[in-house]
Write an enzyme that holds these catalytic residues in place. Structure first.
Site, PDB file in Angstrom:
ATOM      1  N   LYS A 190      -4.037  78.643  65.761  1.00 51.98           N
ATOM      2  CA  LYS A 190      -3.909  77.721  66.886  1.00 51.98           C
ATOM      3  C   LYS A 190      -4.230  78.388  68.217  1.00 51.98           C
ATOM      4  O   LYS A 190      -4.925  77.805  69.039  1.00 51.98           O
ATOM      5  CB  LYS A 190      -2.467  77.165  66.910  1.00 51.98           C
ATOM      6  N   ILE A 200     -12.066  76.697  67.747  1.00 51.00           N
ATOM      7  CA  ILE A 200     -13.372  77.162  67.275  1.00 51.00           C
ATOM      8  C   ILE A 200     -13.608  78.488  68.002  1.00 51.00           C
ATOM      9  O   ILE A 200     -13.641  78.519  69.240  1.00 51.00           O
ATOM     10  CB  ILE A 200     -14.461  76.116  67.604  1.00 51.00           C
ATOM     11  N   CYS A 221      -4.816  71.206  66.564  1.00 48.56           N
ATOM     12  CA  CYS A 221      -5.983  71.799  65.905  1.00 48.56           C
ATOM     13  C   CYS A 221      -6.142  73.263  66.268  1.00 48.56           C
ATOM     14  O   CYS A 221      -5.885  73.668  67.405  1.00 48.56           O
ATOM     15  CB  CYS A 221      -7.259  71.085  66.340  1.00 48.56           C
ATOM     16  N   SER A 222      -6.643  74.039  65.307  1.00 46.56           N
ATOM     17  CA  SER A 222      -6.996  75.418  65.590  1.00 46.56           C
ATOM     18  C   SER A 222      -8.248  75.422  66.455  1.00 46.56           C
ATOM     19  O   SER A 222      -8.908  74.398  66.625  1.00 46.56           O
ATOM     20  CB  SER A 222      -7.255  76.172  64.287  1.00 46.56           C
ATOM     21  N   HIS A 240      -9.580  80.811  65.303  1.00 47.83           N
ATOM     22  CA  HIS A 240      -9.909  80.708  63.880  1.00 47.83           C
ATOM     23  C   HIS A 240     -11.409  80.868  63.635  1.00 47.83           C
ATOM     24  O   HIS A 240     -12.114  79.903  63.362  1.00 47.83           O
ATOM     25  CB  HIS A 240      -9.402  79.344  63.378  1.00 47.83           C
ATOM     26  N   CYS A 249     -12.399  78.822  54.608  1.00 45.24           N
ATOM     27  CA  CYS A 249     -11.555  79.522  55.587  1.00 45.24           C
ATOM     28  C   CYS A 249     -10.735  80.628  54.932  1.00 45.24           C
ATOM     29  O   CYS A 249     -10.041  81.375  55.621  1.00 45.24           O
ATOM     30  CB  CYS A 249     -10.639  78.544  56.298  1.00 45.24           C
TER      31      CYS A 249
HETATM   32  C1  LIG Z   1     -10.230  70.101  68.365  1.00 40.60           C
HETATM   33  C2  LIG Z   1     -11.709  70.238  68.632  1.00 40.60           C
HETATM   34  C3  LIG Z   1     -12.464  69.102  67.989  1.00 40.60           C
HETATM   35  C4  LIG Z   1     -11.931  70.237  70.156  1.00 40.60           C
HETATM   36  O1  LIG Z   1     -13.295  70.386  70.447  1.00 40.60           O
HETATM   37  P1  LIG Z   1     -13.967  69.681  71.743  1.00 40.60           P
HETATM   38  O2  LIG Z   1     -13.449  68.300  71.858  1.00 40.60           O
HETATM   39  O3  LIG Z   1     -15.434  69.855  71.645  1.00 40.60           O
HETATM   40  O4  LIG Z   1     -13.408  70.536  72.918  1.00 40.60           O
HETATM   41  P2  LIG Z   1     -14.289  71.470  73.889  1.00 40.60           P
HETATM   42  O5  LIG Z   1     -14.775  72.648  73.126  1.00 40.60           O
HETATM   43  O6  LIG Z   1     -15.292  70.623  74.601  1.00 40.60           O
HETATM   44  O7  LIG Z   1     -13.190  71.967  74.880  1.00 40.60           O
HETATM   45  C5  LIG Z   1     -12.631  71.122  75.894  1.00 40.60           C
HETATM   46  C6  LIG Z   1     -11.377  71.773  76.409  1.00 40.60           C
HETATM   47  O8  LIG Z   1     -10.365  71.754  75.379  1.00 40.60           O
HETATM   48  C7  LIG Z   1      -9.964  73.062  75.048  1.00 40.60           C
HETATM   49  N1  LIG Z   1      -9.797  73.108  73.598  1.00 40.60           N
HETATM   50  C8  LIG Z   1     -10.762  73.032  72.661  1.00 40.60           C
HETATM   51  N2  LIG Z   1     -10.218  73.076  71.442  1.00 40.60           N
HETATM   52  C9  LIG Z   1      -8.888  73.180  71.604  1.00 40.60           C
HETATM   53  C10 LIG Z   1      -7.806  73.289  70.705  1.00 40.60           C
HETATM   54  N3  LIG Z   1      -7.996  73.277  69.388  1.00 40.60           N
HETATM   55  N4  LIG Z   1      -6.572  73.387  71.222  1.00 40.60           N
HETATM   56  C11 LIG Z   1      -6.366  73.402  72.551  1.00 40.60           C
HETATM   57  N5  LIG Z   1      -7.348  73.313  73.455  1.00 40.60           N
HETATM   58  C12 LIG Z   1      -8.610  73.210  72.978  1.00 40.60           C
HETATM   59  C13 LIG Z   1     -11.068  73.951  75.518  1.00 40.60           C
HETATM   60  O9  LIG Z   1     -10.616  75.236  75.840  1.00 40.60           O
HETATM   61  C14 LIG Z   1     -11.545  73.240  76.747  1.00 40.60           C
HETATM   62  O10 LIG Z   1     -10.682  73.516  77.806  1.00 40.60           O
HETATM   63  P3  LIG Z   1     -11.243  73.660  79.317  1.00 40.60           P
HETATM   64  O11 LIG Z   1     -11.873  72.334  79.626  1.00 40.60           O
HETATM   65  O12 LIG Z   1     -10.024  73.978  80.098  1.00 40.60           O
HETATM   66  O13 LIG Z   1     -12.237  74.760  79.243  1.00 40.60           O
HETATM   67  C15 LIG Z   1     -12.222  71.577  68.060  1.00 40.60           C
HETATM   68  O14 LIG Z   1     -11.528  72.637  68.632  1.00 40.60           O
HETATM   69  C16 LIG Z   1     -12.030  71.635  66.537  1.00 40.60           C
HETATM   70  O15 LIG Z   1     -12.797  71.033  65.799  1.00 40.60           O
HETATM   71  N6  LIG Z   1     -11.005  72.352  66.042  1.00 40.60           N
HETATM   72  C17 LIG Z   1     -10.727  72.423  64.626  1.00 40.60           C
HETATM   73  C18 LIG Z   1     -11.564  73.471  63.979  1.00 40.60           C
HETATM   74  C19 LIG Z   1     -11.456  73.403  62.491  1.00 40.60           C
HETATM   75  O16 LIG Z   1     -11.461  72.342  61.890  1.00 40.60           O
HETATM   76  N7  LIG Z   1     -11.394  74.569  61.842  1.00 40.60           N
HETATM   77  C20 LIG Z   1     -11.358  74.651  60.412  1.00 40.60           C
HETATM   78  C21 LIG Z   1     -10.022  74.316  59.923  1.00 40.60           C
HETATM   79  S1  LIG Z   1      -9.970  74.147  58.156  1.00 40.60           S
END
Ligand SMILES: CC(C)(COP(=O)(O)OP(=O)(O)OC[C@H]1O[C@@H](n2cnc3c(N)ncnc32)[C@H](O)[C@@H]1OP(=O)(O)O)[C@@H](O)C(=O)NCCC(=O)NCCS
Ligand SMILES: [Zn+2]
Lengths: 133, 390
Positions: B334, B215, B212-213, B338, B89
């Site tokens: 956030k 995707i 979580c940040s 990211h 990252c």
């Molecule tokens: C947190 C996480 C697991 C959620 O993924 P998910 O469970 O598959 O969620 P979805 O993509 O199916 O989204 C479902 C809903 O949550 C929302 N959402 C997804 N990620 C979100 C987040 N991080 N914060 C807030 N809302 C989020 C989506 O917009 C969606 O909303 P909607 O239903 O109103 O459209 C994913 O965002 C993630 O892995 N984030 C971390 C990324 C990371 O690790 N980056 C590297 C860092 S070192």
């Protein structure tokens, strides 16, 4: 490597598959490396002896993983932690056989080894986990 | 404070961040490049830009590696030397550091640096797996670890050692979503309440969805030159006056501390020393809030507060717009999003806007000194840069 057999990561894995947690102790500065490495990061010596590490330790920190990579999805939610072994080394891994709300920082855990199911020719890392001692 | 800057930023560009359906990474990068060209009419890209460095983390997303040359082509810059940097990252933070060295060496007098990632077309499980590649394979990935999991381990340790709470972390999310709601390029431009954050579903306890940040798809770029050439291109440059980069063990478990990132502290020390500045001199910062706990730890590692007091700093509103040191006015990872490879130079883009008075509704008045803090993986790479208004 002074004519001696190298203590490689591969050898560590063989040890794990026989239920032994092996570290590489630098002959010169006494630092124990886990996993073993060919060059001591402290004194650059390339001579190590194998030491067996006690399977017991204490939990330093943990998390409960709900969103997992595909391979682990069927197991989620599951606990992962970092355990400090009796000799001070730290080993991360899954924590099993205990309810999530019973997991506490400082609890005593013991490392358990799984038979290694090869998914490919290389790399073939073994899996292990922790459970309450 | 040093009089002579290391290099000068003469322009910057950012694509829209979000779910950019139907667009490939190269198309997204071209969008960022176009903005940078438009912002700097005195620049003749084909003639002036002598090299490109691009941060890009993963070829798994699009089955496409060799990103340096690809992006040079799609930015209209054939046949300049173009190189991809990879540091998880922190890929474009590392690209920025590399570009800075290229200018300082005298080899290239005008350089483009940027980053790109296209992620949202993959399932969350796949993305989780690709991101985890930036952690140790045998002892972390192969045992079931994820990125949210690694930062959750730090969060649990921080809570245990310093009494940091889930509410402190949620406060960071609320702040960054507020800032993001003011940024038309942010992925998720919506304000949230503390309650929304605290009751959201668990991803890796104690981290929940709003810790979580996102995707995200996106690209960013900057154009750097020697300070003595800056006035040829613009009347309002931003100077880089400090730069630091450091490394650490790839495995979190091998480190002495679980509540602080040694690489970030070292990078910050180098950058402060080079700039001859102290944490108190910084007016605004973009820090690597891949998880809310990471922003709290960043405050401490950068010296904005003492170790263990990051939660309090957030709670007191000091890092919110209007506070003593606004952090992540862009919305951060956030809320702005990211796209991992693009993040480092996207942070610099926000500082560029702020220090040239172009941050519109989120403008920090009279901001003169800015800082960016970009972290790779669980902290095996960190870069810190310090900027001064020209
Ligand atoms: C947190 C996480 C697991 C959620 O993924 P998910 O469970 O598959 O969620 P979805 O993509 O199916 O989204 C479902 C809903 O949550 C929302 N959402 C997804 N990620 C979100 C987040 N991080 N914060 C807030 N809302 C989020 C989506 O917009 C969606 O909303 P909607 O239903 O109103 O459209 C994913 O965002 C993630 O892995 N984030 C971390 C990324 C990371 O690790 N980056 C590297 C860092 S070192
Ligand atoms: Zn040694």
């Amino acid at each position: 490597m002074s004519g001696k057999e190298q203590f490689t990561i591969e050898r560590l894995c063989q040890g794990l598959s026989q239920g032994k947690l092996l570290g590489g102790k630098c002959v010169k500065c006494r630092k124990i490396h886990f996993p073993p490495r060919p060059l001591c990061d402290k004194c650059f010596s390339d001579r190590f002896e194998q030491v067996e590490i006690s399977p017991n330790g204490k939990l330093l920190t943990y998390t409960i993983i709900h969103i997992a990579p595909s391979q682990f999805q069927a197991m989620a939610p599951y606990a992962m932690g970092i355990v400090q072994m009796e000799n001070g080394l730290k080993v991360p891994g899954m924590i099993r056989d205990v309810a999530a709300d019973k997991i506490k920082i400082g609890m005593s855990l013991k490392i358990m080894f799984e038979s290694c199911i090869p998914t490919s020719n290389w790399p073939q890392w073994p899996r292990y986990y922790f459970k309450p001692a | 404070m040093k009089d002579k800057p290391l290099v000068s930023l003469i322009s910057a560009g950012l694509s829209k961040f979000g779910k950019l359906e139907g667009l490939y990474a190269r198309e997204i990068f071209a969008e960022a490049a176009k903005e940078a060209y438009e912002r700097c009419p005195k620049l003749d890209p084909k003639k002036d830009i002598k090299a490109l460095y691009v941060g890009h983390m993963g070829e798994s997303y699009e089955h496409q590696g060799h990103t340096g040359a690809t992006m040079a082509d799609w930015a209209g810059l054939l046949h300049i030397p173009a190189t991809r940097t990879e540091a998880a990252c922190a890929s474009s933070g590392a690209a920025l550091r590399t570009a800075l060295q290229a200018v300082l060496s005298g080899l290239s007098d005008v350089v483009m640096v940027g980053g790109v990632e296209k992620m949202t077309h993959r399932s969350t499980a796949d993305v989780t797996e690709y991101l985890a590649m930036a952690s140790d394979f045998p002892f972390e990935q192969w045992q079931g670890m994820t990125f949210p999991g690694l930062y959750a381990l730090m969060a649990t340790a921080h809570m245990h050692e310093y009494g940091t709470t889930e509410k402190d972390m949620a406060t960071v999310a609320v702040k960054n979503h507020y800032h993001g709601s003011l940024n038309p390029k942010a992925h998720m431009q919506k304000e949230i309440t503390l309650e929304t954050a605290m009751t959201s579903r668990v991803v890796a306890w104690p981290l929940k969805l709003y810790d979580c940040s996102l995707i995200t798809d996106g690209a960013s770029c900057l154009i750097l030159t020697k300070p003595e050439l800056a006035s040829k291109f613009t009347d309002t440059p931003v100077h880089i006056v400090g730069s630091g980069q450091a490394s650490d063990t790839i495995g979190l478990y091998e480190r002495e501390s679980l509540t602080s990132l040694a690489a970030a502290k070292l990078a910050a020390k180098q950058a402060y020393e080079m700039a001859d500045m102290k944490p108190e001199d910084i007016n605004i910062a973009e820090v690597h809030d891949c998880f809310t706990i990471a922003e709290i730890i960043a405050y401490e590692d950068l010296g904005f507060c003492k170790a263990g007091e990051g939660g309090k700093l957030a709670e007191e509103g000091e890092t919110r717009l209007g506070g003593r040191i606004p952090v992540n006015t862009s919305g951060g990872l956030k809320s702005k999003g990211h796209p991992v490879g693009a993040t480092g130079t996207a942070q610099a883009y926000e500082i560029f806007l702020q220090l040239t008075g172009q941050a519109e509704r989120r403008q920090v008045k009279d901001a003169e000194i800015g800082l960016t803090h970009n972290v790779g993986g669980s902290g095996a790479t960190a870069t810190v840069h310090i900027y001064r208004r020209g």
